[in-house]
Design an enzyme around this catalytic site. Structure first.
Site, PDB file in Angstrom:
ATOM      1  N   PRO A 226       0.829  -1.204   0.000  1.00 45.92           N
ATOM      2  CA  PRO A 226       0.000   0.000   0.000  1.00 45.92           C
ATOM      3  C   PRO A 226       0.861   1.250   0.000  1.00 45.92           C
ATOM      4  O   PRO A 226       1.898   1.301   0.654  1.00 45.92           O
ATOM      5  CB  PRO A 226      -0.776  -0.110   1.321  1.00 45.92           C
ATOM      6  CG  PRO A 226       0.140  -0.878   2.223  1.00 45.92           C
ATOM      7  CD  PRO A 226       0.852  -1.869   1.321  1.00 45.92           C
TER       8      PRO A 226
ATOM      9  N   TYR B 100      -3.094  14.756 -13.334  1.00 44.21           N
ATOM     10  CA  TYR B 100      -4.218  13.810 -13.421  1.00 44.21           C
ATOM     11  C   TYR B 100      -5.571  14.492 -13.293  1.00 44.21           C
ATOM     12  O   TYR B 100      -6.561  13.814 -13.087  1.00 44.21           O
ATOM     13  CB  TYR B 100      -4.178  12.793 -12.275  1.00 44.21           C
ATOM     14  CG  TYR B 100      -2.878  12.124 -11.973  1.00 44.21           C
ATOM     15  CD1 TYR B 100      -2.236  11.331 -12.924  1.00 44.21           C
ATOM     16  CD2 TYR B 100      -2.321  12.210 -10.701  1.00 44.21           C
ATOM     17  CE1 TYR B 100      -1.057  10.676 -12.602  1.00 44.21           C
ATOM     18  CE2 TYR B 100      -1.137  11.555 -10.378  1.00 44.21           C
ATOM     19  CZ  TYR B 100      -0.511  10.789 -11.336  1.00 44.21           C
ATOM     20  OH  TYR B 100       0.642  10.132 -11.013  1.00 44.21           O
TER      21      TYR B 100
ATOM     22  N   CYS C 222       5.025  29.659 -14.518  1.00 42.48           N
ATOM     23  CA  CYS C 222       4.677  30.155 -15.842  1.00 42.48           C
ATOM     24  C   CYS C 222       4.172  29.028 -16.733  1.00 42.48           C
ATOM     25  O   CYS C 222       4.837  28.616 -17.681  1.00 42.48           O
ATOM     26  CB  CYS C 222       5.902  30.826 -16.456  1.00 42.48           C
ATOM     27  SG  CYS C 222       6.537  32.091 -15.355  1.00 42.48           S
TER      28      CYS C 222
ATOM     29  N   TYR D 265       2.068  11.116  -3.059  1.00 45.79           N
ATOM     30  CA  TYR D 265       2.420  11.662  -4.370  1.00 45.79           C
ATOM     31  C   TYR D 265       2.348  13.184  -4.364  1.00 45.79           C
ATOM     32  O   TYR D 265       1.988  13.810  -5.350  1.00 45.79           O
ATOM     33  CB  TYR D 265       1.533  11.047  -5.475  1.00 45.79           C
ATOM     34  CG  TYR D 265       1.557   9.532  -5.427  1.00 45.79           C
ATOM     35  CD1 TYR D 265       2.680   8.838  -5.856  1.00 45.79           C
ATOM     36  CD2 TYR D 265       0.504   8.804  -4.878  1.00 45.79           C
ATOM     37  CE1 TYR D 265       2.744   7.459  -5.764  1.00 45.79           C
ATOM     38  CE2 TYR D 265       0.554   7.423  -4.779  1.00 45.79           C
ATOM     39  CZ  TYR D 265       1.677   6.757  -5.223  1.00 45.79           C
ATOM     40  OH  TYR D 265       1.746   5.388  -5.122  1.00 45.79           O
TER      41      TYR D 265
HETATM   42  C1  LIG Z   1       2.931   2.748  -6.995  1.00 50.23           C
HETATM   43  C2  LIG Z   1       3.002   1.322  -6.629  1.00 50.23           C
HETATM   44  C3  LIG Z   1       2.355   0.835  -5.483  1.00 50.23           C
HETATM   45  C4  LIG Z   1       1.509   1.693  -4.590  1.00 50.23           C
HETATM   46  O1  LIG Z   1       0.352   2.162  -5.197  1.00 50.23           O
HETATM   47  P1  LIG Z   1      -0.722   2.958  -4.301  1.00 50.23           P
HETATM   48  O2  LIG Z   1      -1.807   3.241  -5.253  1.00 50.23           O
HETATM   49  O3  LIG Z   1      -0.072   4.187  -3.808  1.00 50.23           O
HETATM   50  O4  LIG Z   1      -1.142   2.056  -3.201  1.00 50.23           O
HETATM   51  C5  LIG Z   1       2.537  -0.487  -5.137  1.00 50.23           C
HETATM   52  N1  LIG Z   1       3.293  -1.315  -5.906  1.00 50.23           N
HETATM   53  C6  LIG Z   1       3.918  -0.881  -7.023  1.00 50.23           C
HETATM   54  C7  LIG Z   1       4.733  -1.834  -7.810  1.00 50.23           C
HETATM   55  C8  LIG Z   1       3.789   0.434  -7.434  1.00 50.23           C
HETATM   56  O5  LIG Z   1       4.404   0.839  -8.551  1.00 50.23           O
END
Ligand SMILES: *Cc1c(COP(=O)(O)O)cnc(C)c1O
Length: 425
Positions: A274, A316, A347, A376
């Site tokens: 997660p 996004y 800018c 993020y």
């Molecule tokens: C980004 C990523 C995650 C985490 O994704 P979330 O949406 O932030 O939970 C887990 N595993 C891999 C391989 C990823 O690239």
């Protein structure tokens, strides 16, 4: 659920007024709540307590050393995607035996570092990577534990930029093809195939794509065991969404219960990765209003944070709630409602943090909090427009700590030099 609440119309993080942090540390500033981070970790982990499992925080969501340490002290590991993340994880004190390494483009030097650290698992994403890893492991006299990241071809029903488990995506290996690769891997002296991995996307708000993916992985594990390849780890990635606006993602307890039920008869150590769900709502970005500028249909609220600090809205079209840090009207005439774009100083027309937002009127000097910015947020920030990156602060009860200093102008030019040969005589 998080610990950002109003007391007497003043936004607090736990017991600390957000305005106090802004005054002392300056803006823009990321503020994380320790209590919320820990609470999210515990809630996520709860359903899995009865089975062998490892929660590997996907650290690209928020890679500050202190945040990593907090999760690691709760028994968590990390999911890394680069040599830089390995460096950070080790520096934060994460046990190598709790590190898994994902990503489509691992370089030989990065692989060497991860082998030297003796991490738990490489999630291998292509045949060429497998060959490279085998060679590097043999050179160090080691056997690399691997899972193949398979692409289960399920639609995660999320934003296309963050879908990863469809056939058309660059990630993972087709399930049928992976069988052939597992057979090859089992013959390699530098490789020990021990797991199966997938990660299908991010900000998922439905359970069904996870369950479809798990059922494909289960079938694969059954076939691998039939080939005498002993799979001990099942890594189902991350991706559980959070409510930013009106989304209703399944609560972690429901997600956990459904996953557990799906894997109950497998006898594997479950690995979960997660990211967003642990940190997203545990952090906010606080910014100060610089100017207001009226337009024909809506107005612009110009603030001191920008797309370089929080790129999700630009990248996004992501929604972040905008809260006023001080909700009182200071005795002034009742504030109006306005429709405004909250924009930064960069800018670029794409530099906005919120668009066409129906919000309380604000005036220069007011503080705004962009909510749910813990995931993020800082980790995707940059120096575009030569803007030093924001400070990061951790609140713990009635105290707060700067866990990353605001960058200075000197930081902006570190490593740059003008070669003498370029200078005019
Ligand atoms: C980004 C990523 C995650 C985490 O994704 P979330 O949406 O932030 O939970 C887990 N595993 C891999 C391989 C990823 O690239």
């Amino acid at each position: 659920m998080h610990h950002f609440n109003y007391k007497n119309n003043e936004l607090h993080c736990e017991q600390v007024p957000v305005s106090r942090i802004a005054d002392e540390v300056g803006t823009p500033v990321y503020i994380y709540s320790r209590e919320t981070l820990e609470r999210h970790f515990r809630i996520f982990q709860e359903p899995f307590l009865g089975v062998e499992h490892l929660i590997c925080f996907s650290m690209k969501a928020c890679s500050n050393l202190t945040v990593l340490r907090i999760f690691s002290d709760l028994g968590g590991g990390v999911d890394i995607v680069s040599g830089g993340e390995l460096f950070r994880a080790l520096k934060a004190g994460v046990e190598p035996s709790r590190i898994v390494y994902s990503g489509v483009g691992k370089k030989a030097a990065e692989i060497d570092e991860a082998l030297a650290a003796d991490i738990l698992l490489f999630n291998v994403e292509s045949e060429e990577e497998l060959f490279l890893l085998n060679g590097r492991a043999l050179a160090q006299g080691k056997r690399a534990r691997i899972a193949l990241r398979v692409n289960p071809d399920v639609d995660p029903l999320t934003h296309p930029y963050i879908s990863t488990g469809l056939k058309k995506n660059k990630f993972g290996i087709d399930v049928e093809r992976s069988l052939h690769l597992y057979r090859e891997a089992a013959q390699m002296d530098g490789i020990e195939p021990v797991g199966v991995d997938c990660h299908i996307g991010s900000q998922l708000t439905e359970l069904s794509p996870f369950l479809d993916a798990v059922s494909r992985l289960k079938e694969l594990i059954r076939r691998l065991r039939g080939m005498d390849i002993q799979i001990r780890y099942l890594d189902i990635g991350g991706g559980l969404g959070i409510p930013y606006e009106d989304e209703q993602p399944p609560p972690p307890a429901e997600y956990g219960a459904a996953v557990l039920e799906a894997v109950s008869d497998l006898h594997v150590t479950l690995i979960l990765e997660p990211g967003r769900v642990l940190v997203g709502n545990a952090g906010v970005l606080v910014t100060r209003v610089l100017f207001r500028k009226p337009g024909p249909n809506k107005e612009f609220v110009i603030v001191d944070a920008a797309m370089n600090d929080l790129i999700r809205p630009s990248l996004y079209k992501a929604h972040h709630a905008v809260w006023r840090v001080s909700r009182g009207n200071g005795g002034a005439a009742l504030k109006r409602r306005i429709i405004a774009d909250v924009v930064g100083p960069i800018c670029e027309t794409g530099d906005y943090l919120a668009q066409a937002r129906n919000m309380d009127e604000v005036v220069p000097g007011d503080l705004l909090a962009l909510m749910s910015a813990g995931a993020y947020g800082f980790s995707m920030s940059s120096n575009y427009n030569s803007r030093p990156r924001a400070a990061e602060v951790l609140v713990d009860g009635d105290r707060f700590y700067v866990i990353r200093k605001r960058e200075t102008y000197e930081d902006l030019v570190r490593g740059e030099e003008i070669p003498a040969a370029v200078l005019r005589p």
